[in-house]
Structure formats: structure tokens, C-alpha cells
Design a protein around this motif. Structure first.
Motif, PDB file in Angstrom:
ATOM      1  N   SER A   1      89.090  -2.707 103.432  1.00  0.00           N
ATOM      2  CA  SER A   1      89.990  -3.823 103.087  1.00  0.00           C
ATOM      3  C   SER A   1      89.395  -5.136 103.597  1.00  0.00           C
ATOM      4  O   SER A   1      89.495  -6.164 102.938  1.00  0.00           O
ATOM      5  N   LEU A   2      88.737  -5.095 104.755  1.00  0.00           N
ATOM      6  CA  LEU A   2      88.102  -6.310 105.295  1.00  0.00           C
ATOM      7  C   LEU A   2      87.023  -6.799 104.344  1.00  0.00           C
ATOM      8  O   LEU A   2      86.922  -7.991 104.059  1.00  0.00           O
ATOM      9  N   LYS A   3      86.218  -5.847 103.860  1.00  0.00           N
ATOM     10  CA  LYS A   3      85.114  -6.236 102.977  1.00  0.00           C
ATOM     11  C   LYS A   3      85.668  -6.834 101.690  1.00  0.00           C
ATOM     12  O   LYS A   3      85.107  -7.785 101.151  1.00  0.00           O
ATOM     13  N   LYS A   4      86.793  -6.232 101.177  1.00  0.00           N
ATOM     14  CA  LYS A   4      87.406  -6.758  99.952  1.00  0.00           C
ATOM     15  C   LYS A   4      87.833  -8.213 100.174  1.00  0.00           C
ATOM     16  O   LYS A   4      87.568  -9.091  99.370  1.00  0.00           O
ATOM     17  N   LYS A   5      88.527  -8.432 101.308  1.00  0.00           N
ATOM     18  CA  LYS A   5      89.002  -9.780 101.622  1.00  0.00           C
ATOM     19  C   LYS A   5      87.814 -10.749 101.659  1.00  0.00           C
ATOM     20  O   LYS A   5      87.854 -11.840 101.124  1.00  0.00           O
ATOM     21  N   GLN A   6      86.756 -10.312 102.317  1.00  0.00           N
ATOM     22  CA  GLN A   6      85.589 -11.167 102.484  1.00  0.00           C
ATOM     23  C   GLN A   6      84.979 -11.520 101.132  1.00  0.00           C
ATOM     24  O   GLN A   6      84.616 -12.664 100.870  1.00  0.00           O
ATOM     25  N   LEU A   7      84.904 -10.494 100.271  1.00  0.00           N
ATOM     26  CA  LEU A   7      84.324 -10.676  98.946  1.00  0.00           C
ATOM     27  C   LEU A   7      85.150 -11.692  98.162  1.00  0.00           C
ATOM     28  O   LEU A   7      84.612 -12.607  97.528  1.00  0.00           O
ATOM     29  N   ALA A   8      86.492 -11.530  98.254  1.00  0.00           N
ATOM     30  CA  ALA A   8      87.394 -12.452  97.553  1.00  0.00           C
ATOM     31  C   ALA A   8      87.163 -13.875  98.054  1.00  0.00           C
ATOM     32  O   ALA A   8      87.052 -14.824  97.264  1.00  0.00           O
ATOM     33  N   ALA A   9      87.057 -14.036  99.387  1.00  0.00           N
ATOM     34  CA  ALA A   9      86.852 -15.378  99.963  1.00  0.00           C
ATOM     35  C   ALA A   9      85.556 -15.983  99.446  1.00  0.00           C
ATOM     36  O   ALA A   9      85.495 -17.175  99.089  1.00  0.00           O
ATOM     37  N   ARG A  10      84.504 -15.132  99.393  1.00  0.00           N
ATOM     38  CA  ARG A  10      83.203 -15.619  98.917  1.00  0.00           C
ATOM     39  C   ARG A  10      83.300 -16.107  97.481  1.00  0.00           C
ATOM     40  O   ARG A  10      82.783 -17.158  97.131  1.00  0.00           O
ATOM     41  N   GLU A  11      83.986 -15.252  96.644  1.00  0.00           N
ATOM     42  CA  GLU A  11      84.094 -15.608  95.222  1.00  0.00           C
ATOM     43  C   GLU A  11      84.838 -16.927  95.070  1.00  0.00           C
ATOM     44  O   GLU A  11      84.456 -17.790  94.275  1.00  0.00           O
ATOM     45  N   ALA A  12      85.894 -17.092  95.844  1.00  0.00           N
ATOM     46  CA  ALA A  12      86.676 -18.333  95.780  1.00  0.00           C
ATOM     47  C   ALA A  12      85.777 -19.515  96.123  1.00  0.00           C
ATOM     48  O   ALA A  12      85.796 -20.554  95.455  1.00  0.00           O
ATOM     49  N   MET A  13      84.976 -19.321  97.166  1.00  0.00           N
ATOM     50  CA  MET A  13      84.075 -20.375  97.624  1.00  0.00           C
ATOM     51  C   MET A  13      83.087 -20.730  96.510  1.00  0.00           C
ATOM     52  O   MET A  13      82.828 -21.907  96.225  1.00  0.00           O
ATOM     53  N   ALA A  14      82.563 -19.683  95.880  1.00  0.00           N
ATOM     54  CA  ALA A  14      81.576 -19.888  94.815  1.00  0.00           C
ATOM     55  C   ALA A  14      82.213 -20.653  93.652  1.00  0.00           C
ATOM     56  O   ALA A  14      81.617 -21.576  93.083  1.00  0.00           O
ATOM     57  N   ARG A  15      83.493 -20.234  93.318  1.00  0.00           N
ATOM     58  CA  ARG A  15      84.190 -20.909  92.205  1.00  0.00           C
ATOM     59  C   ARG A  15      84.351 -22.394  92.513  1.00  0.00           C
ATOM     60  O   ARG A  15      84.103 -23.255  91.702  1.00  0.00           O
ATOM     61  N   GLN A  16      84.749 -22.675  93.754  1.00  0.00           N
ATOM     62  CA  GLN A  16      84.950 -24.055  94.179  1.00  0.00           C
ATOM     63  C   GLN A  16      83.668 -24.854  93.963  1.00  0.00           C
ATOM     64  O   GLN A  16      83.699 -25.970  93.467  1.00  0.00           O
ATOM     65  N   THR A  17      82.542 -24.245  94.336  1.00  0.00           N
ATOM     66  CA  THR A  17      81.264 -24.948  94.219  1.00  0.00           C
ATOM     67  C   THR A  17      80.985 -25.293  92.762  1.00  0.00           C
ATOM     68  O   THR A  17      80.615 -26.417  92.442  1.00  0.00           O
ATOM     69  N   THR A  18      81.213 -24.341  91.857  1.00  0.00           N
ATOM     70  CA  THR A  18      80.882 -24.611  90.452  1.00  0.00           C
ATOM     71  C   THR A  18      81.808 -25.692  89.875  1.00  0.00           C
ATOM     72  O   THR A  18      81.380 -26.545  89.114  1.00  0.00           O
TER      73      THR A  18
END
Length: 1247
Positions: free
Chosen positions: A630-647
């Protein structure tokens, strides 16, 4: 990056095996080196099979319940064929009187034998193999010898003796002679036979201790100094009367052995000297003594190829002593006639390094390779096996003078034939290629032509070491998963009592690393990754009960080890256990009387030291559940959000800002890699009341969870195991409690086995098997069904106590036991013997015996029949061989495992057929082949030389000197009657001369005089007869005999009178006297006939050799050969050797063919034709046809079609039919079968 460059093997299926350790004192004599090329060694109740060339243990046999006291490989002195194949057969005996005969390749017991329940004192296979290869003689204490059939386990006969029997030795020259070493002396048996027990009680002789013999009590003034000289005078040794009590308090003779290098000689070993006896006189003819400061002997092994002794001393040093030649060098003048041939002298020629002796480390036994006699294996009590090889170095002649010994010369022969100019050879192939013949005065020149002087020395070529003394603690590395499959190694860490940790690779069973980690006994090990572990050790408690705790972190790749708890550890309560969490994040350290500590494994920091009022922990286990996913899932979601923000932001924001963001992201991912994310993990533990506590750890926060009250049915909880939804508790009363956490059910099972020491779940998803350890054994349980799967219990099915347990794969367990072994077993926990041919060995082992019978014969034929189609090859796929690929692969593996030296020699065009046959029989350890080809090679060349008066010899070899002076001109004396007459006579004369020097009683003098008369040395015999003193009852008789001998004339009347008297004597039972008279009047041929009529075949052959001209001698020996072939004697193989020595090659071919030894017969006839020693006529052609066709059929039957065609086409008319048949059967391969001319060319090129 390319990853497939790294070769990796994943072997999840580990072989069951045993890692052995130190030996028991009862294993001392349990070691044997067989003709098959392998060493068998007893270790407690197991038997190790060791390959000495690669220093690997290739099999461990387990079935004995008691310590193994003797092991013996069966002999290989029979002709091998599909019916009697090459097989690994071993007999082992234990301290409870059980004998097991093993099929070593499969690891199965062939038969079991039990007579009494006392330790077997000695055993050996019978060596006269024409009758039966299965007979095993054993000494059952205290005083029985029993002959068993080792194939069926039936008893053939049993015989008891008056004294306790310690050991026995077979006479290597005569199967009917056996000597028993008893508690009081020696018993000689001369009527030993497999069909019935010995009739008499044997001839008893008593050994007077060498130090109390009258020869030593000389006046001090005349006594020379030095042990050697004092012992020179030892005369009286063997008496037929029982010695007085003072003379011999106890038979301190350590060993008795016949010498295989010369007939009728025996050695007796004492701790400070070796005595060489001549049995015809029962008299010492040589002494090897140790100086006062020297190290005492433990054991001695006499060699057959040369008169040499391998001696083992108490400091573990192995020495080689070689009998000195009797030819004195020309510049040496013999000053004292007494010093001429005083006695047999054995010079020390080589010695290896000693070992360090301690209370637990002592040398036990040495064994030597029976095929080549140039390598020795020393077994040490700590389980080490040291492999020493003897090497010969050419030396400058001056260097030997300093040692004071006459020089040793190299051999001029290689594999039975003189070396060709450019021929490749292996100088250290065997003892008789390293040292030349022992030279005999009057026959050999002092320095034979073409021989180099050599020095011998020992070289350590291999070392096997075992586990140290128990106790052990075990831990298998983390299990194989889909993620680590590319670099997984099945490593087992074994913590030992001396503080080191041994890491074994269980694929090969070899030691991967030995790490010296602690200063005291290792108590536990926990792996923290595939290549690193934590181990802890505790010192002996002081007065306050405090100890020094050592907790080390070890990295296997670098070997670096550091104290995990830093400065902590001095003067504190002992560590009880350490437990690492499932994700290898956290570590709990539990102490005896101190609250536990919680550490972060990754950073090496202490997270929490529990408060003083923290409950005392009795058992603890980490939960397999965690929140990493579950931690890894959360982390992955946070990363994706960050990436979306950048684009999204990319459109509006400047490039400077985006680079800052990417830097931040980089930094975050880096820190994540270093730091890792801290997942939440839990552990449970019980206190002294049985209450279960639940604690959660996340990062550096520790939370106390729910508590479960104690279960009334359980005693004090000793251990916990947790996997999936199952939690198991074990208590000190032997109860197991299974909790199903999902269904919230618990079920208690009383095992009635006492304290549950340890419980461990098997690795692998969904595998719910559980291994339980008790004080008296172990069990495997299935926790799904809650039932026991298998059990092992001390005293019931095993005789060792279990010290530690673990799983090594999902279906194999590993147990450490108090007999010093670590065993990898199937889940059923049955014996660990395995099939040798299913093993993954690190180094390939040359042992044709491991192949299927048919494949072993193919391999032999492939090597013997080189070159194939005019090319030498070591690749079986290059010839037309019809067989399954799998078997071809195994044969090719054997070929690949040959050393480069051997391969070079086998592919040398200068290697003659005879040499090839000898070399291959050595490689196969085929005793029967080796003996046959040694004698055949010698006499084929001998008769070829005689037939060519101009000195040119066949096969383009360099012309040798005339047969009498050629250095190759005589067989070694170990072949006894098979040697040439001139050499044999010389040896006998020398022997009588030695007996004369050593005689010490009237009996001895009389025997010497008799021998001299038979040898035709009348003058010397008369001198001895006249020595008889006047008060001797035989004085008158001897004086008359002396007169008779000197006055014999060749006039008719006197001759006929003596002949009449002699025949009357013989008729009235005085055979020896009659024979003597006939020899006096040169009627030795008649004497031989009488001896043969009265069944004295050996004596007749001896007399024929020393007295008769070649033609008469040949008649006597031919009659003997016929007698040996008769069905009641059935010693055809011996008859063949006798006929070879007479040059009756056609007859030999016939007998070999009639015995169906087609391969041997075909190669023999081929060699005879090449050397031109077989006259070609119709009979011979008929025999050639029959033999070659049968050999072709044999080759066809083992798949060697190409060879079959070759031999069939050589068989003339007889082979036509077979050739047609062979050409019809398809599978001839791409090339047509060769024409007659091609085949003849090929054959001409075989040599």
C-alpha cells in the motif's frame, strides 16, 4: 547493458547430501583406496566416497546404525564384459557386527550380513577371481573367521581359533595361504579354500619381542653404535615354542602384511621398527629401524610394482622407503665380506610434511593408489583427507652422494615398451615408470643405458576438510523468488563452536567461504540479504553471570565484518536470540534477564531499548504481514501526480523552474533509494505466563497492540512460528497450538515428545509445512491438515542427536547433529544416499564405473581402437556410434575429464598398440587387464627380439641390445615364476645367500643346504653340511650326505643306484629327500615330474625355472598350465600368464577365445601379428577369423558400428557374412563402409 553475459545456474532442486566432520576413534581403520580409483572412508556411521583427483566427496552412504570400522572395495581382477560389467561395489562393517555390501552408484545396499554384535576386526574380498568375485572373508570377534557370499549374504563356512584374531593378510602369490595376527603370535594357514573351512588349526608361531631377543644381549664392548647396526644382529625372532613370560609380555606387533613385491616375504610392524621376514626360513632378513629421536610408526603399506614401503608416522608424516639394489657401483669395493649382502636395506627416499598434532588432531591411516602406487591419502582425525603425490625429478649425479644412498634410476620403459625417440610419455604415470627395476648383481650392469638418475618427493595435490567439532547453529539464506532468480545461490551458514562461520553452497556441497567472525561459540545466525548476515556469540559467564556479547554484521562479497551494536556488549546478560523482520528492516535482540532491544538493520541504529518493567520474553516471531504494497501504491500515485503537474505547468512556466523541479525529483528518488521507505511491520511475543503481546514498528515509532490471555492447555511457550494466516506455538511440555487467524480458531495437539526447541515454516507461497525440533529428534507437520508428515527419533531410526534445524528449499530440510555432520534430507527425513550419476559436480570426475555397463565398454573400445579412420580424436561424436544422445553426452563428459597429459599420449601416433592397451587398463583400474598386458607386452617383445637375429625390430622402433642385456630384458620379480629363468635363478641365489648370512640355528642351516643343493650350488652346500656339530643327532647323516655330494660321478651304476633310492624314497613318502637326490644326478626333469604327480605344482615350477634347460622347463610349465586349466582348479587366467611366458601365443589366443574374452583375444592376436611372433598358417587363420568376427559382433552390440566393420573386414572369409549384414542395416552414416584396402591401411596405421 547486456545481462546475458553472466552465466548463471538456478538449481532449486538440491541433492540430498551429508556434510561430514570429525571422525570417531572407531573409524580409524575404515578407509580404503580401490582399483576403481576412488577412496571410501568411514565417518561415524556414514561412508564417504571421495574422488582423489578432484578432491571431491561424490557420495555419502548411510544405513549403518553404529560406527563404521572397516571398508573394502571389491577387486577388479576379472575380465569385464556386459555380463560382468565395471561396477562400484564396496563392503563396509560396523561396530555392531553388521556388514553391508553396497552398490555405490545408486547408494543402495546390495545385501546385509550379521553374525554377532561385536565390531568386525578385519575383512577382505578374496582375490583369486576365476572361481568367484563375490566372496568376502571377515573376522568376527573374538576368534571366528567366516567366509560370506557378498552377493547373496549367505554364509559359506565358519571356523574358530584358540586365540583372539586381530587381523589377517592373504598371500598375494598363493590364494591358499593366509596369515592371522592373533593376540599371542601368528597363525599360518596353508589350506585356505572357498569350498571348505581350513582343516587344521594352522601352524602357530610366536613372536619374541625384538628387544628381548638373545641377539641383543651382547657384551657392551663389541656392540656397534646406532640403532641400524644393533638391529643388524637381530636373528632369533620367530619361535615355535611359546616364549617365556618375561620375553614377551604382549604382542605389540601393530600389523602383519605379505609383501606383494616378492614371494614368501612378510613384514611385521612394531612402533619403532619394521621387520622383513623370509617365510621359508621364518627368519628376519631385513630391519627398518627408527633412530632414538625418530617418530614411531603407525602403519606401513608395501608396494607391488617395486620393493618399496609407504610408512605413516605418529606425526602424520608419510615416508617412502625403497629397497636398495644389490649391484654395487664399480668404484665401490666391498671391504668386509660379511657386509656383502648383509640384509635387505630400505633407504628413506622421500617424506612429506608432518601435521600439527593436538589432543583432537591425530593421523589415523594412510592408503595408496593400488593401480599406480604413486599417490597416498592421509586421513586425519579431524576429518581432513590430505592427498600426496609422489613426483620424480631428474637430478645431477653428485647430489645423491651427500645422502649416502646409491642412486635411483628412472625407468627406460613406458607402458611396457621402450620409449620411441619423439614419443610423448607421462613420467609420473605410475611407480614403475618413475623408478627403474631394482637391479640384481650379476644380471644388470651397475648403470643401465639411457636411464636418468632421479630424486623423489611428495607434493600435496589435494585437501578435503570437514566441519569442525559440534555444536553447530544453522541458517539457510533467504529463499529463491522470481525476483532473485538470476543471482540466487543456495547458501547455508553454519556457526561453529570455535567462533567461525562456514558458508556452504548446497548445489555442490562445497565450502563457499570460511569466515572467522567471533572469539567464542556462535549461538545464532540471521540473514539480512542474500549476501549478508548477522551472527551472535556469547562468552562464558563471569561470577556475576554476565558475559561478553558479540553481534557481528558480515558481508559475504567483501568478507567485511563489523560489530553491529558498536561499543555495547561487554559485561551484560547473554543474548538469548536475534530475530530479523520479514522485510529485513528491523532486528529484535532478546536478552536473558534484560529488556529487549529494537534496531534498524539498514542504518544500524538503535530504535528502542525497552523499559525495565518490560515483560520477560520466552518466544518471539515477526509477522509476515506488512504495509509495503500500500505504501508503494501511495508513492506511485504521488509520483504520477507530480509528473502530471510538471507537464501541465510546462506550458506556462519557464524552463528554469522545470529544471529545478526535476532536480528536486531526482533528489527525492535518490534519498528514497538510500533511505528506502519504512514499512510497518509487527511482531508477537509471549511472556513467562504465556500471555501473547502484539507490537507494531513503523520507522522509529513503536506501538503496543492487543494482548491475548494465555491458553490454559499450554505450558510455558518456548517458540512461535507465523506464516500467512497460521500461527503456531510450541511449549516446553511438547504441545503444539495451531491458530487459524482468519477463521479465529485454535487447536492444540500434544506430541508427547517433550520440549519443543524450534519450529520453522517451509519457504514458498502457500507451502504450510512446518519443521519442529525436539530434544530427541524432529518432525514435519502439515499445518493445513494439522497432521504429522514424517518423524525422526534418536535411538529409533537414527543414532545421532539433532542440534539445529532449518529448511533449505520448499521440500528439503537441513539438520545438524552431534556426530559432527550436517545433513540435507528429503521431507521424509530418510537416509541421505543418492544416485551418483544424478549429481551436479563442480569438477568432472574421471570414473568409467559411473557409466552404464554398455557405455563403459564403449568408452574403453573408443580409446583402444584409436585412430578412427586414420585420425586420433577425443570426440565421440566424430565416429559412427549409434546411441542415445544422453549416453553419448555422458561418455563425452568422461573423455573431457581426462587430463591433458593423458589425452596427448592417447593421441600420439608413436604410442604402440601394446602401450595403449596397458595405458587404458591403468585408466580403467582394470587389474586383470593390467596383469595380462604387462606380461603379454614383455614376452611379445622378448620373442620378437629373439626371432630377429639381425637386431631390426618391427614397428620402426630403435633396435634394442640383445635380449640378455637390454634394459627391458626382465619382468619385475613381483611376477615371480613368470620372470625369465636367468633373472629368476639369480634372484633365488641371492635370496639363499641372504638366508645363509641370517641363519641362527641348525634348522635354518639345514634348510639353506637343501636349497643350495636344489640350486646346484654343491660346494657351498657341502660346507654347510659339514658345520653340523658332533652332538647333533643328524651329525652322522649330514656327514655321509656331504661325502655323497662330493663323490657323485656321472658313471652309469652310481647314477642308476641313486635314481632307484630316490624313487623308493619318494614312493615311501620322503618326497623332498628323493627330489634332492634326483637333482644331484642332474635328473631335475624327473624330479619335477614326481613333484607334479604328488600335487606340488608350485615347487615343480620353481625347480624347473632354476635347474632345467628351456625346452625341459617349458614342458614342465606347460603341464602346469594344463593343470591350471582343469575344471577342478579353474585358474585359466593364471594358466594364460604361464603360457605367455613360454611364448605359446597361439594357445593363449585359443584359451582367450574359448573363455569368450573376445576384446582381449582380438587385440592380443593383432599385436602378435604386428610383432611377427605368430606363424600364419591355416589353424591360425581360422582362429583369427573366429576371434575377429566375434569381436566385431561385440563392437556392433555396443553401438560401435564403424569398429565392427573394421574388424569384420580383417577376419577374411569368416567376416564376409557379417560385413554384408552390417552394410544392410541402415544407419551406416554419411560415408560408405570402407573397402578392404582402406581397412588394411587403417590397421597398418593403428600403431
Amino acid at each position: 547493458m547486456v545481462f546475458n553475459m553472466i552465466p548463471y545456474t538456478v538449481n532449486i532442486k538440491l541433492a540430498a547430501r551429508t556434510l561430514t566432520g570429525t571422525l570417531n576413534l572407531q573409524n580409524k581403520t575404515a578407509v580404503d583406496w580401490g582399483w576403481q580409483g576412488l577412496i571410501a572412508q568411514g565417518c561415524h556411521s556414514s561412508i564417504l566416497i571421495i574422488d582423489p583427483k578432484t578432491s571431491q566427496t561424490i557420495q555419502v552412504l548411510e544405513r549403518h546404525k553404529a560406527n563404521v570400522v572397516k571398508v573394502k572395495w571389491s577387486r577388479e581382477n576379472y575380465h569385464h564384459s556386459l555380463g560382468s560389467p565395471y561396477s562400484l561395489r564396496l563392503a563396509s562393517a560396523d561396530a555392531a557386527g553388521k556388514i553391508i555390501v553396497w552398490d555405490v552408484v545408486s547408494g543402495m545396499a546390495h545385501c546385509e550380513i550379521q553374525e554377532h554384535s561385536k565390531p568386525i576386526q578385519d575383512m577382505d574380498w578374496l582375490w583369486a577371481q576365476d572361481a568367484s568375485r563375490d566372496l568376502l572373508l571377515a573376522v568376527h570377534p573374538p576368534n571366528y573367521i567366516v567366509l560370506w557370499n557378498g552377493d547373496t549374504g549367505t554364509k559359506l563356512w565358519k571356523k574358530s581359533y584358540a586365540e583372539n584374531i586381530l587381523s589377517f593378510s592373504f598371500d598375494p602369490f598363493d590364494p591358499s595361504n593366509l596369515a592371522l595376527l592373533t593376540s599371542e603370535g601368528i597363525v599360518f594357514i596353508t589350506d585356505f579354500s572357498h569350498s571348505k573351512p581350513p582343516g587344521s588349526g594352522g601352524k602357530k608361531v610366536y613372536i619374541a619381542s625384538p628387544h628381548s631377543s638373545p641377539a641383543h644381549s651382547k657384551p657392551a664392548a663389541t656392540q656397534p653404535t646406532g640403532a641400524k647396526k644393533a638391529l643388524n644382529k637381530v636373528k632369533v625372532l620367530i619361535t615355535n615354542e611359546k616364549p617365556t613370560a618375561e620375553a614377551v609380555t604382549l604382542n605389540d606387533c601393530l600389523q602383519l602384511s605379505y609383501l606383494p613385491s616378492k614371494r614368501n616375504h612378510m613384514l611385521l610392524l612394531y612402533s619403532r621398527e619394521i621387520l622383513i621376514l623370509d617365510l621359508e626360513l621364518s627368519q628376519t632378513v631385513g630391519v627398518v629401524a627408527i633412530e632414538r629421536s625418530g617418530v614411531p610408526f603407525i602403519q606401513v603399506i608395501p608396494c607391488a610394482q617395486r620393493d618399496t614401503l609407504y610408512c605413516l608416522h605418529e606425526n602424520g608424516c608419510v615416508t617412502l622407503r625403497v629397497c636398495r639394489s644389490t649391484t654395487s657401483s664399480p668404484d665401490e669395493t666391498v671391504t668386509d665380506p660379511e657386509q656383502g649382502v648383509q640384509e635387505l636395506v630400505y633407504d628413506l627416499r622421500a617424506q612429506c610434511d608432518a601435521i600439527r598434532i593436538t589432543k583432537t588432531v591425530r593421523p589415523y591411516r594412510v592408503v595408496i593408489c593400488p593401480v599406480n602406487e604413486n599417490s597416498a591419502a592421509l586421513v586425519v582425525s579431524d576429518g581432513r583427507v590430505m592427498l600426496w603425490e609422489l613426483k620424480a625429478h631428474a637430478s645431477r649425479s653428485s647430489s645423491n652422494l651427500s645422502s649416502g644412498f646409491p642412486p635411483l634410476y628412472s625407468s627406460v620403459n613406458f607402458c611396457g615398451a621402450p620409449l620411441h625417440q619423439n614419443q610423448k610419455c607421462i613420467p609420473d604415470l605410475s611407480l614403475n615408470t618413475m623408478i627403474g627395476h631394482s637391479l640384481i648383481y650379476g644380471v644388470d650392469p651397475p648403470r643401465p643405458a639411457g636411464q636418468q638418475e632421479v630424486h623423489l618427493k611428495f607434493l600435496l595435490t589435494g585437501l578435503l576438510s570437514g566441519l569442525p567439532l559440534p555444536p553447530f547453529s544453522l541458517r539457510m539464506c533467504p529463499p529463491l523468488t522470481t525476483k532473485n532468480i538470476n543471482h540466487y545461490q543456495p547458501l547455508l551458514a553454519v556457526g561453529t563452536s570455535n567462533g567461525s562461520v562456514l558458508v556452504y553452497n548446497l548445489t555442490s556441497g562445497l565450502l563457499h567461504k570460511e569466515l572467522s567472525v567471533h572469539s567464542c561459540e556462535v549461538r545464532g545466525i540471521e540473514w539480512v540479504s542474500l549476501t549478508s548476515f548477522l551472527s551472535f556469540a556469547t562468552s562464558v559467564p563471569n561470577n556475576l553471570g554476565l558475559v561478553r556479547n558479540e553481534l557481528q554484521h558480515v558481508d559475504l562479497c567483501t568478507g567485511r565484518s563489523f560489530a553491529f551494536r558498536g561499543e555495547r556488549g561487554n559485561d551484560e546478560p547473554a543474548i538469548e536470540m536475534i530475530k530479523v523482520s520479514h522485510l529485513k528492516q528491523y532486528l529484535v535482540v532478546v536478552f536473558q534477564n534484560k529488556p529487549l532491544e529494537l534496531w534498524d538493520v539498514r542504518t544500524g541504529t538503535l530504535l528502542r531499548e525497552m523499559a525495565k518493567n518490560f515483560p520477560t520474553v520466552t518466544a518471539l516471531e515477526w509477522s509476515p504481514s506488512h504495509n509495503l504494497k500500500s505504501l508503494k501504491k501511495k508513492q506511485l500515485a504521488a509520483r504520477e501526480a507530480m509528473a502530471r503537474q510538471t507537464t501541465l505547468a510546462d506550458a506556462e512556466q519557464s524552463s528554469v523552474e522545470s529544471s529545478v523541479i526535476s532536480l528536486l525529483q531526482d533528489a527525492e528518488s535518490k534519498s528514497e533509494m538510500c533511505q528506502g521507505i519504512s514499512a510497518r511491520e509487527h511482531f508477537v511475543f509471549t511472556d513467562t505466563d504465556g500471555q501473547v503481546y502484539h507490537i507494531t514498528v513503523e520507522g522509529n515509532t513503536v506501538k503496543d497492540g492487543a494482548r491475548i490471555p494465555p491458553d490454559g492447555s499450554m505450558g510455558s511457550i518456548a517458540c512461535i512460528a507465523w506464516k500467512g494466516d497460521t500461527l503456531v506455538l510450541g511449549d516446553v511440555d511438547g504441545n503444539l497450538n495451531f491458530w487459524d487467524l482468519k477463521a479465529r480458531l485454535s487447536r492444540g495437539v500434544p506430541t508427547h515428545r517433550g520440549w519443543v526447541k524450534k519450529i520453522r515454516f517451509a519457504p514458498g507461497k502457500g507451502n504450510q509445512k512446518l519443521l519442529v525440533m525436539y530434544t530427541d529428534g524432529a518432525e514435519v507437520w502439515d499445518t493445513k491438515e494439522v497432521q504429522m508428515v514424517s518423524s525422526i527419533r534418536v535411538g529409533r531410526n537414527v543414532n545421532y542427536r539433532i542440534l539445529d534445524i532449518d529448511w533449505c528449499t520448499s521440500d528439503k530440510v537441513v539438520l545438524a547433529s552431534d556426530d559432527g555432520c550436517v545433513r540435507v534430507l528429503e521431507m521424509a527425513m530418510k537416509s541421505a544416499s543418492y544416485r551418483m550419476d544424478e549429481q551436479d559436480l563442480t569438477d568432472p570426475v574421471w570414473c568409467p564405473y559411473l557409466l552404464l555397463p554398455r557405455a563403459a565398454l564403449t568408452l574403453k573400445a573408443f580409446l583402444l581402437l584409436q585412430p578412427w579412420s586414420e585420425t586420433f580424436t577425443m570426440d565421440i561424436s566424430q565416429i559412427n556410434y549409434i546411441e542415445k544422445d544422453e549416453i553419448k553426452g555422458l561418455i563425452q563428459e568422461q573423455l573431457n575429464s581426462l587430463s591433458n597429459d593423458i589425452k596427448t599420449v592417447l593421441q600420439d601416433p608413436n604410442l604402440k598398440l601394446l602401450q595403449r592397451c596397458l595405458l587404458v587398463s591403468r585408466l580403467f583400474g582394470d587389474e586383470s587387464d593390467l596383469q595380462f598386458w604387462t606380461v603379454a607386452a614383455h614376452y611379445i617383445q622378448f620373442f620378437a627380439q629373439i626371432r630377429q637375429p639381425n637386431g631390426s625390430t618391427p614397428e620402426d622402433q630403435a633396435p634394442a641390445e640383445d635380449p640378455q642385456s637390454a634394459p627391458t630384458s626382465h619382468l619385475d620379480i613381483c611376477h615371480d615364476i613368470l620372470c625369465e629363468s636367468s633373472f629368476f635363478q639369480r634372484f633365488q641365489l641371492e635370496r639363499v645367500h641372504l638366508q645363509e648370512v641370517k641363519r641362527s640355528s641348525y634348522e635354518h642351516t639345514k634348510k639353506c643346504a637343501d636349497q643350495l643343493l636344489l640350486l646346484g650350488q654343491t660346494d657351498r652346500a657341502v660346507q654347510l653340511l659339514l658345520e653340523t656339530s658332533a652332538d647333533n643327532p643328524s651329525y652322522y647323516c649330514d656327514s655321509l650326505k656331504a661325502c655323497l655330494v662330493t663323490t657323485i660321478t656321472s658313471s652309469g651304476p652310481s647314477q642308476s643306484t641313486i635314481k632307484l633310492v630316490a624313487t623308493n624314497m619318494i614312493a615311501n613318502g620322503k618326497l623332498a629327500e628323493g627330489v634332492q637326490l634326483l637333482c644331484l644326478i642332474d635328473k631335475a626333469a624327473d624330479a619335477c615330474r614326481y613333484l607334479q604327480t604328488y600335487g606340488e605344482w608350485n615347487r615343480a615350477a620353481w625347480l624347473a625355472k632354476v635347474r632345467l634347460n628351456p625346452a625341459e622347463s617349458s614342458d614342465v610349465l606347460k603341464r602346469w598350465a594344463e593343470h591350471l586349466c582343469s575344471p577342478q582348479v579353474n585358474q585359466k587366467s593364471k594358466a594364460i600368464l604361464v603360457l605367455l611366458s613360454l611364448g605359446c601365443f597361439y594357445k593363449v589366443g585359443e584359451i582367450l577365445h574359448s573363455m569368450r574374452y573376445f576384446d582381449r583375444a582380438a587385440l592380443f592376436i593383432d599385436a602378435c601379428l604386428k610383432y611377427g611372433v605368430m606363424e600364419v598358417n591355416d589353424d591360425v587363420n581360422k582362429l583369427i577369423g573366429a576371434v575377429f568376427v566375434n569381436y566385431a559382433k561385440l563392437l556392433h552390440s555396443i553401438g560401435l558400428k564403424q569398429g565392427a566393420v573394421l574388424w569384420a573386414s580383417q577376419a577374411g572369409e569368416a567376416g564376409k557374412e557379417l560385413l554384408d549384414e552390417l552394410s544392410k542395416t541402415e544407419g551406416v552414416g554419411p560415408e560408405p563402409s570402407p573397402s578392404e584396402e582402406e581397412i588394411n591401411d587403417t590397421l597398418a596405421n593403428i600403431d
